[in-house]
Design a protein around this motif. Structure first.
Motif, PDB file in Angstrom:
ATOM      1  N   HIS A 164       0.806  -1.214   0.000  1.00 26.47           N
ATOM      2  CA  HIS A 164       0.000   0.000   0.000  1.00 26.47           C
ATOM      3  C   HIS A 164       0.844   1.272   0.000  1.00 26.47           C
ATOM      4  O   HIS A 164       0.318   2.357  -0.185  1.00 26.47           O
ATOM      5  CB  HIS A 164      -0.975  -0.020   1.177  1.00 26.47           C
ATOM      6  CG  HIS A 164      -2.160  -0.899   0.910  1.00 26.47           C
ATOM      7  ND1 HIS A 164      -2.161  -2.250   1.173  1.00 26.47           N
ATOM      8  CD2 HIS A 164      -3.347  -0.630   0.330  1.00 26.47           C
ATOM      9  CE1 HIS A 164      -3.311  -2.767   0.792  1.00 26.47           C
ATOM     10  NE2 HIS A 164      -4.047  -1.807   0.267  1.00 26.47           N
ATOM     11  N   ARG A 167       4.176   1.089  -5.453  1.00 32.09           N
ATOM     12  CA  ARG A 167       3.614   0.343  -6.572  1.00 32.09           C
ATOM     13  C   ARG A 167       4.629  -0.716  -7.031  1.00 32.09           C
ATOM     14  O   ARG A 167       5.772  -0.370  -7.347  1.00 32.09           O
ATOM     15  CB  ARG A 167       3.318   1.283  -7.750  1.00 32.09           C
ATOM     16  CG  ARG A 167       2.564   0.610  -8.884  1.00 32.09           C
ATOM     17  CD  ARG A 167       2.559   1.468 -10.129  1.00 32.09           C
ATOM     18  NE  ARG A 167       3.889   1.645 -10.687  1.00 32.09           N
ATOM     19  CZ  ARG A 167       4.529   0.753 -11.453  1.00 32.09           C
ATOM     20  NH1 ARG A 167       3.952  -0.393 -11.742  1.00 32.09           N
ATOM     21  NH2 ARG A 167       5.749   0.994 -11.916  1.00 32.09           N
ATOM     22  N   ASP A 192      -8.496  -6.678  -3.231  1.00 28.88           N
ATOM     23  CA  ASP A 192      -8.240  -5.249  -3.097  1.00 28.88           C
ATOM     24  C   ASP A 192      -8.262  -4.605  -4.488  1.00 28.88           C
ATOM     25  O   ASP A 192      -7.517  -5.017  -5.384  1.00 28.88           O
ATOM     26  CB  ASP A 192      -6.865  -5.046  -2.428  1.00 28.88           C
ATOM     27  CG  ASP A 192      -6.586  -3.592  -2.136  1.00 28.88           C
ATOM     28  OD1 ASP A 192      -6.650  -3.221  -0.956  1.00 28.88           O
ATOM     29  OD2 ASP A 192      -6.311  -2.830  -3.097  1.00 28.88           O
ATOM     30  N   GLU A 193      -9.073  -3.588  -4.629  1.00 27.09           N
ATOM     31  CA  GLU A 193      -9.273  -2.995  -5.958  1.00 27.09           C
ATOM     32  C   GLU A 193      -7.961  -2.547  -6.587  1.00 27.09           C
ATOM     33  O   GLU A 193      -7.711  -2.748  -7.777  1.00 27.09           O
ATOM     34  CB  GLU A 193     -10.239  -1.816  -5.824  1.00 27.09           C
ATOM     35  CG  GLU A 193     -10.812  -1.356  -7.132  1.00 27.09           C
ATOM     36  CD  GLU A 193     -11.794  -0.194  -6.957  1.00 27.09           C
ATOM     37  OE1 GLU A 193     -11.930   0.576  -7.912  1.00 27.09           O
ATOM     38  OE2 GLU A 193     -12.393  -0.076  -5.867  1.00 27.09           O
ATOM     39  N   ARG A 194      -7.077  -1.945  -5.777  1.00 31.59           N
ATOM     40  CA  ARG A 194      -5.847  -1.376  -6.332  1.00 31.59           C
ATOM     41  C   ARG A 194      -4.804  -2.459  -6.656  1.00 31.59           C
ATOM     42  O   ARG A 194      -3.936  -2.261  -7.508  1.00 31.59           O
ATOM     43  CB  ARG A 194      -5.247  -0.382  -5.316  1.00 31.59           C
ATOM     44  CG  ARG A 194      -4.230   0.568  -5.910  1.00 31.59           C
ATOM     45  CD  ARG A 194      -3.822   1.599  -4.897  1.00 31.59           C
ATOM     46  NE  ARG A 194      -3.006   1.061  -3.821  1.00 31.59           N
ATOM     47  CZ  ARG A 194      -1.696   0.823  -3.908  1.00 31.59           C
ATOM     48  NH1 ARG A 194      -1.056   1.044  -5.029  1.00 31.59           N
ATOM     49  NH2 ARG A 194      -1.021   0.347  -2.872  1.00 31.59           N
TER      50      ARG A 194
END
Lengths: 256, 105
Positions: A164, A167, A192-194
């Motif tokens: 989190h 990247r 998790d969307e990301r």
């Protein structure tokens, strides 16, 4: 057919017939055959549907195939599984897929010829010696300039924090971690969307149970540790090089 | 590259594996559930490290010993402390066989 040498990359292989479906690893892809690492042993001549993919590089390809034999597990580097032969209608897309993977593999052999930028890998592994060996292997396989940056996390919670904060282009997760195991971390990541689309390679020496758990949880690939370093580094080179090309992932069907 | 990796990390692996074996044997001498869980962790680590180094002969022996420890811990039928001790001996021999030098005293 020009029976070229088998492709040495591991693929995600989803196999199903009327009775059962399994998620497994595919290896030794040729224009006509593939070896699928699994404990499932359907009878010879069983018709199956096969869905092959490779993270970020190859969109899933559906192929019709038939079981032509079983291989018993040998040494840990010699996993057991199914020999599948593609049906006539699937040979063309299978050949296209093999050709595409072969080109990607060959292109990665000389990489990086120039600075490739910041390719970030997160290795989630609690064993210090394995982390050191992996870092050493990566420095040799993808040397600077353009080498990959490798971060480490020793458990799922630390990995989650790093995921989190930064990247990552690739996450490599050992299944046997203290407290929360690798499969659980992968499942969390996929929800998790990301993070849902981050390529994940699972590694373990845990055999079929670890393979089934991590692939079912959403890992793109699974590598057994006796093979992991050589194949994993080669896979990383292919992924990292591909990440630097402007076109990004391309469907296998368009690559012939 | 595997040769380089082998040359660089084999001594470290051998020293660590022998220390892990010492701890595993000590824990196996009082085979309650926590001790056997600790043994399993040590044996699993040996299997993983050996696997990455390409010492494929060690991996199945370590994995077999780990399974036996698990069976003992979980009280499965057929679990046998004698067979487990023998598996640890086999693993010790396999680790020694991977060493280019005689075993240190």
């Amino acid at each position: 057919m020009g029976d070229a040498e088998a492709v040495r990359l591991m693929l995600r292989a989803e196999v199903r017939c009327s009775e059962r479906a399994v998620i497994a690893s595919g290896a030794a892809l040729t224009e006509r055959t593939i070896f699928v690492i699994t404990d499932w042993q359907p009878p010879v001549d069983t018709a199956v549907s096969l869905r092959l993919s490779f993270p970020t590089l190859v969109d899933p390809v559906e192929l019709a195939a038939r079981v032509i034999g079983h291989r018993a597990p040998g040494n840990p580097g010699e996993a057991g599984g199914l020999e599948l032969a593609f049906e006539a209608c699937a040979r063309e897309p299978a050949a296209a897929l093999a050709a595409q993977l072969r080109r990607l593999s060959a292109a990665a052999a000389g990489w990086p010829a120039e600075p490739a930028g910041d390719y970030r890998v997160l290795l989630v592994e609690d064993n210090d010696l394995i982390r050191d060996m992996f870092a050493f292997g990566m420095r040799r396989a993808v040397p600077p300039p353009g080498g990959a940056t490798i971060d480490h996390a020793e458990d799922a919670e630390r990995a989650w924090s790093k995921l989190h904060e930064t990247r990552y282009d690739l996450v490599i997760i050992d299944h046997f971690l203290p407290a929360e195991d690798g499969a659980s971390l992968i499942a969390r990541l996929r929800r998790d969307e990301r993070l849902a689309r981050v390529p994940v390679v699972a590694i373990s020496v845990g055999g079929p149970a670890a393979r089934d758990a991590t692939l079912s949880a959403g890992a793109d690939l699974y590598l057994d540790k006796p093979l992991a370093l050589r194949d994993l580094l080669h896979t990383l080179r292919v992924l990292a090089r591909r990440a630097r090309t402007p076109s990004g992932a391309s469907p296998a069907g368009s690559a012939a | 590259m595997m040769d380089e990796l082998h040359a660089r990390f084999l001594p470290q692996f051998l020293a660590l594996a022998r220390e892990r074996m010492r701890r595993a044997r000590a824990a196996a001498a009082r085979p309650d559930a926590p001790a056997l869980t600790a043994v399993m962790r040590e044996l699993h680590a040996i299997a993983g490290e050996a696997g990455l180094l390409g010492l494929t002969a060690i991996v199945p022996i370590a994995r077999g010993a780990e399974e036996q420890a698990k069976h003992l811990r979980d009280g499965r039928p057929g679990a046998d402390l004698g067979a487990f001790a023998s598996a640890l001996d086999d693993l010790g021999h396999a680790i020694d066989a991977a060493s280019p030098e005689p075993r240190p005293p």
